[in-house]
Design a protein around this motif. Structure first.
Motif, PDB file in Angstrom:
ATOM      1  N   GLU A  47      -2.475 -14.202  -1.340  1.00  0.00           N
ATOM      2  CA  GLU A  47      -3.666 -13.737  -2.073  1.00  0.00           C
ATOM      3  C   GLU A  47      -3.260 -13.000  -3.348  1.00  0.00           C
ATOM      4  OE1 GLU A  47      -7.244 -11.632  -0.428  1.00  0.00           O
ATOM      5  OE2 GLU A  47      -6.149 -11.999   1.444  1.00  0.00           O
TER       6      GLU A  47
ATOM      7  N   ARG B 180       0.827  -1.220   0.000  1.00  0.00           N
ATOM      8  CA  ARG B 180       0.000   0.000   0.000  1.00  0.00           C
ATOM      9  C   ARG B 180       0.856   1.262   0.000  1.00  0.00           C
ATOM     10  NH1 ARG B 180      -0.808   3.332   3.908  1.00  0.00           N
ATOM     11  NH2 ARG B 180      -0.065   1.852   5.468  1.00  0.00           N
TER      12      ARG B 180
ATOM     13  N   ILE C 275      -1.111  -5.044  -1.687  1.00  0.00           N
ATOM     14  CA  ILE C 275      -1.226  -5.785  -0.432  1.00  0.00           C
ATOM     15  C   ILE C 275      -1.327  -4.782   0.716  1.00  0.00           C
ATOM     16  CG2 ILE C 275      -0.118  -7.426   1.135  1.00  0.00           C
ATOM     17  CD1 ILE C 275       1.512  -8.417  -1.337  1.00  0.00           C
ATOM     18  N   THR C 276      -2.347  -4.963   1.556  1.00  0.00           N
ATOM     19  CA  THR C 276      -2.508  -4.121   2.742  1.00  0.00           C
ATOM     20  C   THR C 276      -3.143  -4.931   3.856  1.00  0.00           C
ATOM     21  OG1 THR C 276      -3.484  -2.095   3.641  1.00  0.00           O
ATOM     22  CG2 THR C 276      -4.750  -3.230   1.935  1.00  0.00           C
ATOM     23  N   ARG C 277      -2.839  -4.534   5.092  1.00  0.00           N
ATOM     24  CA  ARG C 277      -3.494  -5.162   6.239  1.00  0.00           C
ATOM     25  C   ARG C 277      -4.834  -4.494   6.537  1.00  0.00           C
ATOM     26  NH1 ARG C 277       1.592  -4.146   8.482  1.00  0.00           N
ATOM     27  NH2 ARG C 277       3.011  -5.879   8.230  1.00  0.00           N
ATOM     28  N   GLN C 278      -5.089  -3.345   5.927  1.00  0.00           N
ATOM     29  CA  GLN C 278      -6.324  -2.591   6.190  1.00  0.00           C
ATOM     30  C   GLN C 278      -7.508  -3.296   5.521  1.00  0.00           C
ATOM     31  OE1 GLN C 278      -5.830   1.537   5.115  1.00  0.00           O
ATOM     32  NE2 GLN C 278      -3.841   1.662   6.136  1.00  0.00           N
ATOM     33  N   ALA C 279      -8.434  -3.766   6.329  1.00  0.00           N
ATOM     34  CA  ALA C 279      -9.548  -4.584   5.835  1.00  0.00           C
ATOM     35  C   ALA C 279     -10.461  -3.836   4.872  1.00  0.00           C
ATOM     36  CB  ALA C 279     -10.361  -5.113   7.012  1.00  0.00           C
ATOM     37  N   ASP C 280     -10.638  -2.546   5.059  1.00  0.00           N
ATOM     38  CA  ASP C 280     -11.603  -1.785   4.242  1.00  0.00           C
ATOM     39  C   ASP C 280     -10.926  -0.884   3.211  1.00  0.00           C
ATOM     40  OD1 ASP C 280     -10.466  -0.101   6.084  1.00  0.00           O
ATOM     41  OD2 ASP C 280     -12.331   0.881   6.667  1.00  0.00           O
ATOM     42  N   TYR C 281      -9.656  -1.138   2.908  1.00  0.00           N
ATOM     43  CA  TYR C 281      -8.906  -0.283   1.988  1.00  0.00           C
ATOM     44  C   TYR C 281      -9.387  -0.491   0.556  1.00  0.00           C
ATOM     45  CZ  TYR C 281      -4.866   2.095  -0.077  1.00  0.00           C
ATOM     46  OH  TYR C 281      -4.047   2.958  -0.771  1.00  0.00           O
TER      47      TYR C 281
ATOM     48  N   VAL D  63      -5.665  -6.849  -1.872  1.00  0.00           N
ATOM     49  CA  VAL D  63      -5.590  -8.131  -1.179  1.00  0.00           C
ATOM     50  C   VAL D  63      -4.933  -7.914   0.183  1.00  0.00           C
ATOM     51  CG1 VAL D  63      -5.516  -9.477  -3.327  1.00  0.00           C
ATOM     52  CG2 VAL D  63      -3.376  -8.729  -2.247  1.00  0.00           C
ATOM     53  N   ASN D  64      -4.995  -8.947   1.024  1.00  0.00           N
ATOM     54  CA  ASN D  64      -4.461  -8.814   2.380  1.00  0.00           C
ATOM     55  C   ASN D  64      -3.203  -9.630   2.645  1.00  0.00           C
ATOM     56  OD1 ASN D  64      -7.841  -8.706   3.013  1.00  0.00           O
ATOM     57  ND2 ASN D  64      -6.531  -6.986   3.481  1.00  0.00           N
ATOM     58  N   SER D  65      -2.680 -10.339   1.632  1.00  0.00           N
ATOM     59  CA  SER D  65      -1.455 -11.113   1.845  1.00  0.00           C
ATOM     60  C   SER D  65      -0.749 -11.362   0.518  1.00  0.00           C
ATOM     61  CB  SER D  65      -1.790 -12.460   2.488  1.00  0.00           C
ATOM     62  OG  SER D  65      -2.442 -13.300   1.557  1.00  0.00           O
TER      63      SER D  65
END
Length: 162
Positions: free
Chosen positions: A82, A45, A63-69, A77-79
């Motif tokens: 993914e 991100r 890739i971001t850890r922010q769930a609602d980004y 994606v979150n990983s």
């Protein structure tokens, strides 16, 4: 799938500071564009935000850890897993940064396209991982002198997994 890391790093592996690149090397930008245009690119991100948006003529996966980004024009994606799953399995995929994403992905990478910026070991807060010579071999390199458009000399290096 072939996974290729693309980066420009100083001799101390510095990538950037405060979410910005430390140098401006127009021929490195051209090299990067030639490598990645038409392909899937994976980034973190912060890298996306430092570029002020997605790169044209590429499929941008962030890739971001922010769930609602969300970010228009990007697959979020979150990983890393993914991100790789979202890419075509029969094509070369490029991971373009930043430091944390390179650290997560170097173990899965098949190739590294590294622009090594010479004569500089700047203060930085993002670094490219060490390239282990037991795992990687330098397949080719092309030297570029400094000139009126380039404040530093640099080398385009292609590394492949042993």
């Amino acid at each position: 799938m072939t996974i290729t890391l693309v980066a420009a790093a100083a001799e101390n592996n510095a990538l950037g500071k405060d979410n910005q690149m430390i140098w401006r090397l127009p021929d490195d930008f051209k090299h990067f564009k030639n490598l990645t245009t038409g392909h899937y690119i994976i980034m973190g991100r912060k890298t996306l935000e430092s570029m002020n948006g997605p790169l044209p003529n590429r499929t941008n996966i962030v890739i971001t850890r922010q769930a609602d980004y969300t970010y228009e024009g990007c697959i979020i994606v979150n990983s890393l897993m993914e991100a790789l799953a979202a890419c075509p399995q029969d094509e070369e995929v490029f991971i373009i940064g930043g430091g944390e994403i390179y650290n997560q992905s170097i173990a899965q990478a098949d190739k590294i396209e590294l622009t090594r910026v010479l004569g500089i070991s700047p203060d930085a807060d993002a670094f490219f991982p060490e390239i282990d010579p037991d795992k990687w071999v330098k397949e080719k390199q092309l030297h570029h002198e400094k000139d009126e458009k380039h404040a530093y000399e640099f080398v385009f290096e292609t590394w492949v997994r042993r």
